[in-house]
Design a protein around this motif. Structure first.
Motif, PDB file in Angstrom:
ATOM      1  N   VAL A 112       0.895  -1.165   0.000  1.00  0.00           N
ATOM      2  CA  VAL A 112       0.000   0.000   0.000  1.00  0.00           C
ATOM      3  C   VAL A 112       0.931   1.212   0.000  1.00  0.00           C
ATOM      4  O   VAL A 112       2.123   1.076   0.251  1.00  0.00           O
ATOM      5  CB  VAL A 112      -0.911   0.089   1.263  1.00  0.00           C
ATOM      6  N   PRO A 119       2.642   4.052   1.836  1.00  0.00           N
ATOM      7  CA  PRO A 119       2.906   4.233   3.255  1.00  0.00           C
ATOM      8  C   PRO A 119       2.071   5.369   3.834  1.00  0.00           C
ATOM      9  O   PRO A 119       1.816   6.363   3.152  1.00  0.00           O
ATOM     10  CB  PRO A 119       4.394   4.589   3.307  1.00  0.00           C
ATOM     11  N   GLY A 120       1.654   5.227   5.049  1.00  0.00           N
ATOM     12  CA  GLY A 120       0.925   6.326   5.669  1.00  0.00           C
ATOM     13  C   GLY A 120      -0.060   5.886   6.728  1.00  0.00           C
ATOM     14  O   GLY A 120      -0.050   6.388   7.838  1.00  0.00           O
ATOM     15  N   GLY A 158      -3.035   2.562   8.020  1.00  0.00           N
ATOM     16  CA  GLY A 158      -3.569   1.213   7.873  1.00  0.00           C
ATOM     17  C   GLY A 158      -4.929   1.217   7.196  1.00  0.00           C
ATOM     18  O   GLY A 158      -5.536   2.261   6.961  1.00  0.00           O
ATOM     19  N   GLY A 159      -5.391   0.038   6.855  1.00  0.00           N
ATOM     20  CA  GLY A 159      -6.735  -0.135   6.314  1.00  0.00           C
ATOM     21  C   GLY A 159      -6.834   0.065   4.819  1.00  0.00           C
ATOM     22  O   GLY A 159      -7.947   0.105   4.280  1.00  0.00           O
ATOM     23  N   ASP A 181       4.067  -5.341   3.692  1.00  0.00           N
ATOM     24  CA  ASP A 181       3.309  -4.495   4.622  1.00  0.00           C
ATOM     25  C   ASP A 181       2.238  -3.750   3.844  1.00  0.00           C
ATOM     26  O   ASP A 181       2.550  -3.016   2.900  1.00  0.00           O
ATOM     27  CB  ASP A 181       4.254  -3.505   5.292  1.00  0.00           C
ATOM     28  N   GLY A 182       0.994  -3.977   4.258  1.00  0.00           N
ATOM     29  CA  GLY A 182      -0.094  -3.210   3.695  1.00  0.00           C
ATOM     30  C   GLY A 182      -1.212  -4.068   3.149  1.00  0.00           C
ATOM     31  O   GLY A 182      -1.027  -4.761   2.154  1.00  0.00           O
ATOM     32  N   GLY A 183      -2.332  -4.063   3.839  1.00  0.00           N
ATOM     33  CA  GLY A 183      -3.501  -4.802   3.364  1.00  0.00           C
ATOM     34  C   GLY A 183      -3.351  -6.311   3.415  1.00  0.00           C
ATOM     35  O   GLY A 183      -4.079  -7.023   2.719  1.00  0.00           O
ATOM     36  N   GLY A 235      -1.941  -5.189  10.026  1.00  0.00           N
ATOM     37  CA  GLY A 235      -2.544  -4.335  11.045  1.00  0.00           C
ATOM     38  C   GLY A 235      -4.025  -4.600  11.192  1.00  0.00           C
ATOM     39  O   GLY A 235      -4.466  -5.335  12.079  1.00  0.00           O
ATOM     40  N   SER A 236      -4.808  -4.023  10.281  1.00  0.00           N
ATOM     41  CA  SER A 236      -6.270  -4.079  10.399  1.00  0.00           C
ATOM     42  C   SER A 236      -6.804  -5.489  10.519  1.00  0.00           C
ATOM     43  O   SER A 236      -7.711  -5.751  11.330  1.00  0.00           O
ATOM     44  CB  SER A 236      -6.911  -3.442   9.162  1.00  0.00           C
TER      45      SER A 236
HETATM   46  O1  5RP Z   1       1.168   1.730   8.199  1.00  0.00           O
HETATM   47  C1  5RP Z   1       1.044   1.120   7.188  1.00  0.00           C
HETATM   48  C2  5RP Z   1       1.294   1.755   5.930  1.00  0.00           C
HETATM   49  O2  5RP Z   1       2.102   2.853   6.165  1.00  0.00           O
HETATM   50  C3  5RP Z   1       0.669  -0.312   7.171  1.00  0.00           C
HETATM   51  O3  5RP Z   1       0.009  -0.638   6.042  1.00  0.00           O
HETATM   52  C4  5RP Z   1      -0.003  -0.755   8.398  1.00  0.00           C
HETATM   53  O4  5RP Z   1       0.777  -0.654   9.498  1.00  0.00           O
HETATM   54  C5  5RP Z   1      -0.514  -2.142   8.289  1.00  0.00           C
HETATM   55  O5  5RP Z   1      -1.839  -2.014   8.360  1.00  0.00           O
HETATM   56  P1  5RP Z   1      -2.872  -2.725   7.401  1.00  0.00           P
HETATM   57  O6  5RP Z   1      -2.628  -4.190   7.586  1.00  0.00           O
HETATM   58  O7  5RP Z   1      -4.161  -2.251   7.934  1.00  0.00           O
HETATM   59  O8  5RP Z   1      -2.569  -2.278   6.016  1.00  0.00           O
END
Ligand code: 5RP
Length: 112
Positions: A29, A31-32, A34-35, A61-63, A83-84
């Motif tokens: 995703v 950077p910045g 979550g979700g 990392d991301g989604g 994260g989410s």
């Molecule tokens: O901080 C993020 C991007 O900078 C990450 O995507 C986050 O920490 C992970 O969260 P998710 O699983 O909800 O994408």
């Protein structure tokens, strides 16, 4: 020490750095926060690195969630940031275990 690249950064920039670091991070995703929606079109970056470097730790990392983890595992990721999907899960332990098992199964199938 790790080095990470954002979605718009070409994977090639990592090539001179791979031997200097302990892991690389492929952001799936922007950077910045979550979700955000998982970017499956980042998987070729992982496959490219995995093909060249069989022992490299590759993080995503991301989604990343139970519905996207298989893509990451199949491409060759060995470390997962989620994260989410974990914090919003009714059963975080089960969610983590599920994703860990998928990654470990893929690692075991990878030829040495
Ligand atoms: O901080 C993020 C991007 O900078 C990450 O995507 C986050 O920490 C992970 O969260 P998710 O699983 O909800 O994408």
């Amino acid at each position: 020490v790790g080095v990470g690249i954002k979605p718009k950064t070409a994977v090639d920039v990592l090539l001179p750095l791979v031997d200097l670091v302990d892991m690389v991070l492929i952001m799936t995703v922007e950077p910045g926060f979550g979700g955000q929606k998982f970017m499956a079109d980042m998987m070729p970056k992982i496959s490219f690195l995995r093909e060249k470097y069989t022992d490299l730790e590759i993080e995503v990392d991301g989604g990343v969630s139970p519905s996207t983890i298989q893509h990451c595992a199949d491409a060759g990721a060995t470390m997962i940031v989620s994260g989410s999907a974990v914090v919003n899960s009714e059963n975080p332990k089960e969610t983590i275990t599920y994703m860990r098992d998928i990654v470990n199964q893929a690692i075991q199938k990878t030829p040495a």
